[in-house]
Design an enzyme around this catalytic site. Sequence first.
Site, PDB file in Angstrom:
ATOM      1  N   GLY A  10      14.966  -6.843   1.238  1.00 61.25           N
ATOM      2  CA  GLY A  10      13.661  -7.456   1.021  1.00 61.25           C
ATOM      3  C   GLY A  10      12.844  -6.682   0.012  1.00 61.25           C
ATOM      4  N   MET A  12      10.022  -5.014   0.326  1.00 61.80           N
ATOM      5  CA  MET A  12       9.608  -3.696   0.765  1.00 61.80           C
ATOM      6  C   MET A  12      10.793  -2.810   1.097  1.00 61.80           C
ATOM      7  SD  MET A  12       6.584  -3.111   0.312  1.00 61.80           S
ATOM      8  CE  MET A  12       7.028  -1.486   0.861  1.00 61.80           C
ATOM      9  N   ASN A 110      -0.435  -1.964   8.164  1.00 67.99           N
ATOM     10  CA  ASN A 110      -0.341  -1.625   6.748  1.00 67.99           C
ATOM     11  C   ASN A 110       0.087  -0.172   6.644  1.00 67.99           C
ATOM     12  OD1 ASN A 110      -1.305  -0.567   4.079  1.00 67.99           O
ATOM     13  ND2 ASN A 110      -2.001  -2.675   3.818  1.00 67.99           N
ATOM     14  N   MET A 111       1.061   0.119   5.807  1.00 70.55           N
ATOM     15  CA  MET A 111       1.602   1.467   5.709  1.00 70.55           C
ATOM     16  C   MET A 111       0.927   2.306   4.619  1.00 70.55           C
ATOM     17  SD  MET A 111       3.814   2.391   7.928  1.00 70.55           S
ATOM     18  CE  MET A 111       4.353   1.522   9.392  1.00 70.55           C
ATOM     19  N   HIS A 140      -3.826 -11.874  -1.008  1.00 73.75           N
ATOM     20  CA  HIS A 140      -2.413 -11.541  -1.161  1.00 73.75           C
ATOM     21  C   HIS A 140      -1.710 -12.613  -1.999  1.00 73.75           C
ATOM     22  CE1 HIS A 140      -3.164  -8.844   2.292  1.00 73.75           C
ATOM     23  NE2 HIS A 140      -2.154  -8.154   1.803  1.00 73.75           N
ATOM     24  N   LYS A 144       2.943 -14.910   1.058  1.00 74.18           N
ATOM     25  CA  LYS A 144       2.735 -14.142   2.293  1.00 74.18           C
ATOM     26  C   LYS A 144       2.674 -15.079   3.491  1.00 74.18           C
ATOM     27  CE  LYS A 144      -0.048 -10.463   4.328  1.00 74.18           C
ATOM     28  NZ  LYS A 144       1.161  -9.649   4.609  1.00 74.18           N
ATOM     29  N   GLY A 150      -2.079  -8.398   8.494  1.00 75.26           N
ATOM     30  CA  GLY A 150      -2.156  -7.335   9.494  1.00 75.26           C
ATOM     31  C   GLY A 150      -3.181  -6.287   9.124  1.00 75.26           C
TER      32      GLY A 150
END
Length: 246
Positions: A10, A12, A110-111, A140, A144, A150
């Site tokens: 994917g 990410m 969210n990272m 976004h 999405k 999130g």
Amino acid sequence: MRIIVNGACGRMGKEVVAAAQNGYQNAELAAACDVIRPELNCPCYTNLSDIIEDCDVLIDFSHHGATKTVLDFALLHGIPAVVATTGQTEDEKQLIEQAAKQIPVFYAGNMSIGIALLVSLVKTAVQTFPDADVEIVETHHNQKLDVPSGTALMIAHGVEQARENSTLCIGRHENGKRPAGEVGIHSIRMGKVVGIHEVHINTGSQTITLKHEAHSRALFAEGALHAAAFVCDKPAGLYSLQDLFV
């Protein structure tokens, strides 16, 4: 730090793989997994259950529907899990909470470390102006899946923690006056926008606007690897980006 990346094909997942291959956070790919077999210079699989390699942590960037499979694998092997997907159902969130009683689980909407800072700043601003109107606007790309994002929910929950009388209004669409304590969340989907989150805090006499803009998905991969390194030696429990600042 030996990692398994689930969802390696994917958008990410590819970013995490690239960051690991560049040695970010001293990461090393133990294995990669996706529904379509990855073609990487490491053991590759289409099912997590087939993986036999030892690892220190599992990073999932696949789809929230895989949450149970990911957690079952981590529980079976007694390894920490970084759940980096969004859009979990209430049942899936309960699975995360239950797994965290036995293994370390890092879960965040969210990272991005920058987003964690944004949430902290928003909480401070809301505490400073407890009667202000708060509006969250997230933008976004047009592919999405989850609405609101999130990240927008992370910010909104931060407001709720700072102000107990808050109520969330997702996509205001009826006529009527705005009730006191309402926190509006608005979602825009267009083009190839990576992610923009704006928080408007209006007292009536002034407005404070806090904004975070992601220029590249690489920042989320970096955050996920930071999370993986952080959670590797932690006891069982549920961790988030805010824990990185403790």
